[in-house]
Each structure stands twice: as structure tokens, then as C-alpha cells.
Scaffold this active site. Structure first.
Site, short mmCIF file in Angstrom:
data_model
loop_
_atom_site.label_atom_id
_atom_site.label_comp_id
_atom_site.label_asym_id
_atom_site.label_seq_id
_atom_site.Cartn_x
_atom_site.Cartn_y
_atom_site.Cartn_z
N ASN A 86 0.79 -1.22 0.00
CA ASN A 86 0.00 0.00 0.00
C ASN A 86 0.83 1.28 0.00
OD1 ASN A 86 0.85 -0.32 2.58
ND2 ASN A 86 -1.17 -0.67 3.46
N GLU B 106 7.62 5.26 16.79
CA GLU B 106 8.18 5.03 15.46
C GLU B 106 9.23 6.08 15.09
OE1 GLU B 106 4.26 2.84 13.53
OE2 GLU B 106 4.76 4.86 12.89
P1 IDP Z 1 -1.55 0.63 8.61
O1 IDP Z 1 -0.32 0.56 7.74
O2 IDP Z 1 -2.75 1.16 7.85
O3 IDP Z 1 -1.31 1.38 9.90
P2 IDP Z 1 -1.33 -1.88 10.08
O4 IDP Z 1 -2.45 -2.70 10.64
O5 IDP Z 1 -0.43 -1.18 11.03
O6 IDP Z 1 -1.97 -0.87 9.01
O7 IDP Z 1 -0.47 -2.88 9.18
C1 IDP Z 1 0.82 -2.56 8.71
C2 IDP Z 1 0.96 -3.05 7.28
O8 IDP Z 1 0.80 -4.49 7.23
C3 IDP Z 1 -0.10 -2.52 6.32
O9 IDP Z 1 0.19 -1.23 5.83
C4 IDP Z 1 -0.07 -3.56 5.22
O10 IDP Z 1 1.07 -3.41 4.36
C5 IDP Z 1 0.11 -4.86 6.03
N1 IDP Z 1 -1.17 -5.46 6.42
C6 IDP Z 1 -1.94 -5.11 7.48
N2 IDP Z 1 -3.03 -5.87 7.61
C7 IDP Z 1 -2.96 -6.75 6.59
C8 IDP Z 1 -3.84 -7.84 6.18
O11 IDP Z 1 -4.88 -8.13 6.78
N3 IDP Z 1 -3.45 -8.51 5.08
C9 IDP Z 1 -2.30 -8.22 4.39
N4 IDP Z 1 -1.47 -7.24 4.74
C10 IDP Z 1 -1.79 -6.50 5.83
#
Ligand code: IDP
Ligand code: MG
Length: 173
Positions: free
Chosen positions: A128, A142
Site C-alpha cells: 500500500n 516510530e
Molecule cells: P496501517 O499501515 O494502515 O497502519 P497496520 O495494521 O499497522 O496498518 O499494518 C501494517 C501493514 O501491514 C499494512 O500497511 C499492510 O502493508 C500490512 N497489512 C496489514 N493488515 C494486513 C492484512 O490483513 N493482510 C495483508 N497485509 C496487511
């Protein structure tokens, strides 16, 4: 008339390896400049495994954790670097998270950075493009992980001076 003023906050932004590979740096910085926030720290980082694991420690038990570590280290994109920035100003976290869009690029607003440029890999990882801290506490943790105090041009958190003797460092030859 009184307006409700938000607090000044800092947030860590990472342009992840897919963002760099897709040449999105300029585009992302332009989008973020709409916020009128100030950039108070910026650098390129070669992400060591230890840093990657510490950054994503809240996801250690997830099935995609190993893939996520490879992703942030640049192993999925042949780009072993990320661009790390600290944005500072009023409501910095909410403003930057709104521009970034939802974590899942399929659910993100199509006009958000993640909605426009993110994808889900065949292994199910959300690629993303950008990281944004999600709370002031997370931002502090962080920013302290990714930056030294002297790499940030404002005083964000308490710091102290220490004298380091016989420390090896590179200087220009
Ligand atoms: P965020 O980046 O929007 O804060 P977080 O839950 O902190 O979301 O997750 C960190 C990163 O891990 C996300 O940006 C994404 O790249 C990956 N990620 C999070 N949840 C999922 C999931 O359910 N499936 C696949 N990748 C995920
Ligand atoms: Mg997060």
C-alpha cells in the site's frame, strides 16, 4: 468566533519500496503538501531486519508477518530502501492518514494514495505504498525508532546529551 484548533502533532511517513519502484515519490510528496504540514525530518533508509521487526512488532503473530518484513526491507521489489519523513503540524496524523487511505487498498478511497496506487499481492499482502503512524503514541515510538534527535529540526521529544568515545564513523575522505 472560536474555532476548534487541533494540537500540533508529529507523524512518521514511510514511502515503502513499492512506492519508490513505481516512481511515486514526487507524487506522494505533492499530495502530502496539500496538508500544509511541515517536513521536519527526511532521509533514505536501508532497512535492517531488526528495524523492520521492531517497526511491525504489533503484527508479529499475523500469517503475513514474514512477507511484510520482506516487503518493508525491499526484497519484493529489488529496492532495498525506503524514504522516511517526519511531518509536523496541526492534526498531522489524521490529515496524513486521510490522504493515505485505508490499509486495504481495495477498500481505500480510489482517490487516496493507497486506493490509487496500492494492490494486494497473490500471497495476500497489502502493498500500500505508504506508511503513516496512526496515533500520537505510535508516532513517538516510530519516530524514535527511525530517527535520531539531531536528524529532526524541531524538538519533538525530550532528549539528552551523551559523550561517545572511540566510536567509529565514516567521514569524507
Ligand atoms: P496501517 O499501515 O494502515 O497502519 P497496520 O495494521 O499497522 O496498518 O499494518 C501494517 C501493514 O501491514 C499494512 O500497511 C499492510 O502493508 C500490512 N497489512 C496489514 N493488515 C494486513 C492484512 O490483513 N493482510 C495483508 N497485509 C496487511
Ligand atoms: Mg499501522
Amino acid at each position: 468566533m472560536l474555532t476548534s484548533q487541533g494540537k500540533n502533532q508529529a507523524t512518521l511517513i514511510l514511502i515503502k519500496p513499492d512506492g519508490l519502484k513505481k516512481s511515486l515519490t514526487g507524487n506522494i510528496l505533492t499530495r502530502l503538501s496539500e496538508t500544509k504540514l511541515e517536513i521536519v525530518g527526511a532521509k533514505m533508509v536501508r532497512v535492517q531486519r531488526e528495524l523492520a521487526e521492531e517497526h511491525y512488532k504489533h503484527l508479529k503473530d499475523k500469517p503475513f508477518f514474514e512477507e511484510l518484513i520482506k516487503y518493508i526491507q525491499g526484497e519484493l521489489h529489488g529496492r532495498r530502501k525506503v524514504m522516511a519523513l517526519v511531518y509536523w503540524g496541526e492534526d498531522a496524523i489524521a490529515k496524513c492518514r486521510a490522504l493515505a487511505g485505508a490499509t486495504n487498498p481495495e477498500e481505500a478511497e480510489p482517490t487516496s494514495i493507497r486506493g490509487a496506487y496500492g494492490r494486494i499481492t497473490t500471497k495476500g499482502l497489502y502493498e500500500n505504498v505508504i506508511h503513516v503512524s496512526s496515533t500520537p503514541e505510535e508516532a513517538e515510538r516510530e519516530i524514535k525508532l527511525w530517527f535520531k534527535p539531531d536528524e529532526i529540526i524541531v524538538d519533538l521529544y525530550p532528549k539528552k546529551k551523551i559523550i561517545i568515545k572511540e566510536k567509529e564513523e565514516s567521514i569524507w575522505a
